[in-house]
Design a protein around this motif. Structure first.
Motif, PDB file in Angstrom:
ATOM      1  N   SER A 153      59.046  53.625 -27.057  1.00 27.29           N
ATOM      2  CA  SER A 153      59.121  55.027 -27.444  1.00 27.29           C
ATOM      3  C   SER A 153      58.712  55.955 -26.309  1.00 27.29           C
ATOM      4  O   SER A 153      59.040  55.735 -25.152  1.00 27.29           O
ATOM      5  CB  SER A 153      58.248  55.266 -28.670  1.00 27.29           C
ATOM      6  N   LYS A 269      52.163  46.029 -31.209  1.00 26.10           N
ATOM      7  CA  LYS A 269      52.076  47.411 -31.677  1.00 26.10           C
ATOM      8  C   LYS A 269      51.534  47.497 -33.105  1.00 26.10           C
ATOM      9  O   LYS A 269      50.981  48.532 -33.506  1.00 26.10           O
ATOM     10  CB  LYS A 269      53.468  48.032 -31.591  1.00 26.10           C
ATOM     11  N   GLU A 300      52.436  60.068 -28.666  1.00 29.39           N
ATOM     12  CA  GLU A 300      52.856  58.750 -29.151  1.00 29.39           C
ATOM     13  C   GLU A 300      51.977  58.300 -30.319  1.00 29.39           C
ATOM     14  O   GLU A 300      52.472  57.729 -31.318  1.00 29.39           O
ATOM     15  CB  GLU A 300      52.789  57.740 -28.001  1.00 29.39           C
ATOM     16  N   THR A 304      53.480  57.515 -33.993  1.00 37.55           N
ATOM     17  CA  THR A 304      53.507  56.105 -34.402  1.00 37.55           C
ATOM     18  C   THR A 304      52.482  55.818 -35.492  1.00 37.55           C
ATOM     19  O   THR A 304      52.717  55.002 -36.391  1.00 37.55           O
ATOM     20  CB  THR A 304      53.256  55.203 -33.180  1.00 37.55           C
TER      21      THR A 304
END
Length: 327
Positions: A153, A269, A300, A304
């Motif tokens: 990303s 992640k 981010e 996320t």
């Protein structure tokens, strides 16, 4: 009578002739003496003049005829040719050779000084354990911060330059060995008990956590690295990498901390402590005064892990954003 007179005349005439002859002979003899003297003087004079001219040629080589006209004149320059270059003398040749030797000595001296400087720098670097090439006449430049590379990303923008942070390996040593701890510190560390449960991997992690909680950061770092080396696939691995970054951050080393936060986020992640590592990466960049990368990490994180940003990690997220101007 006539006969006696004639005889007398003949005698008188003969006497006159004899006198004339004597006079003439006397004149011839007397005239020869000055002539011989004159010839001798002329010869001596020519000899002296020749000797003087020879002496002049030695004392005044190439004389210009001021005192005596030289017997051999220098050749007149021909048409179309410039003045004749003077011939070199042994003295000028010697001076030229000395100049050449001095120039060579100067070059050798400069080369020796450069080599000595390089050797001194190399010895200093070897003594300090530093690595890298040695530059001529100059000390090695400090290396730029290692880059942060990310493939997911918006975090991939953090690797857009050469100064991004690269993830660290478990076995990498990034600082010189710490000084020998004092007896009191050793005693305090030994007072922290290592757990003894049925999960040795969890025991290793928990012992590192206890050391970090007691603010023994170097000891905690060593213990957590040992845990990651022995149990890289353990369920607590994400916790261990994140806590290792926290130990470096609390110790005052945000650059080393950022390496571990990036590595933990990229490893998985969806791991337990991946959101924490991404947010603490922003904290590390903020401490390093790298506003651009701090804002990228925050953006981010908010995209996320929106639930974490509004829940468990909201306080840390808000405090990290405070003071940053992000576009």
């Amino acid at each position: 009578m006539k006969g006696s007179i004639g005889a007398e005349r003949r005698v008188r005439f003969a006497g006159v002739r004899l006198l004339a002859t004597c006079a003439a002979a006397s004149l011839l003899v007397c005239g020869a003496i000055p002539t011989q003297a004159q010839d001798s003087t002329e010869g001596r004079l020519k000899k002296v003049e020749a000797e003087v001219r020879a002496l002049q040629r030695k004392v005044f080589p190439g004389g210009d005829g001021t005192f005596f006209e030289p017997q051999i004149a220098p050749p007149a320059p021909t048409a179309g040719t410039g003045p004749q270059a003077p011939t070199t003398t042994p003295l000028t040749d010697l001076l030229g050779r000395m100049d050449a030797v001095e120039a060579q000595m100067n070059r050798l001296t400069a080369q020796i000084e450069q080599n000595t400087n390089r050797i001194n720098q190399l010895e200093a670097r070897l003594g300090s354990g530093a690595a890298g090439p040695v530059v001529d006449g100059a000390a090695p430049a400090a290396s730029a911060p290692p880059p942060v590379s990310a493939s997911q990303s918006n975090l991939s923008a953090m690797s857009g330059g050469s100064s991004a942070v690269q993830p660290a390996s478990v076995t990498t040593t990034t600082k010189a060995p710490a000084a020998v701890p004092s007896a009191s510190r050793l005693q305090a560390v030994q007072a922290i008990v290592k757990p003894q449960t049925g999960d040795p991997g969890d025991d290793e992690y928990s012992y590192g956590y206890r050391l970090w909680e007691a603010k023994f950061y170097p000891e905690a770092e060593q213990q957590l690295k040992l845990f990651l080396e022995k149990y890289p696939k353990h369920g607590r691995a994400s916790w261990g990498r994140n806590l290792l970054g926290r130990a470096y951050l609390d110790e005052g080393n945000p650059l080393e901390a950022a390496k571990w936060f990036v590595q933990n986020y990229q490893a998985d992640k969806n791991a337990d402590r991946a959101p924490d590592s991404l947010l603490y990466l922003a904290v590390s960049m903020k401490q390093l005064k790298d506003t651009k990368r701090a804002c990228i990490a925050l953006a981010e994180f908010s995209q996320t892990y929106a639930a974490e940003a509004a829940g468990r990690l909201k306080s840390l997220y808000d405090s990290t954003r405070n003071g940053l101007t992000c576009n």
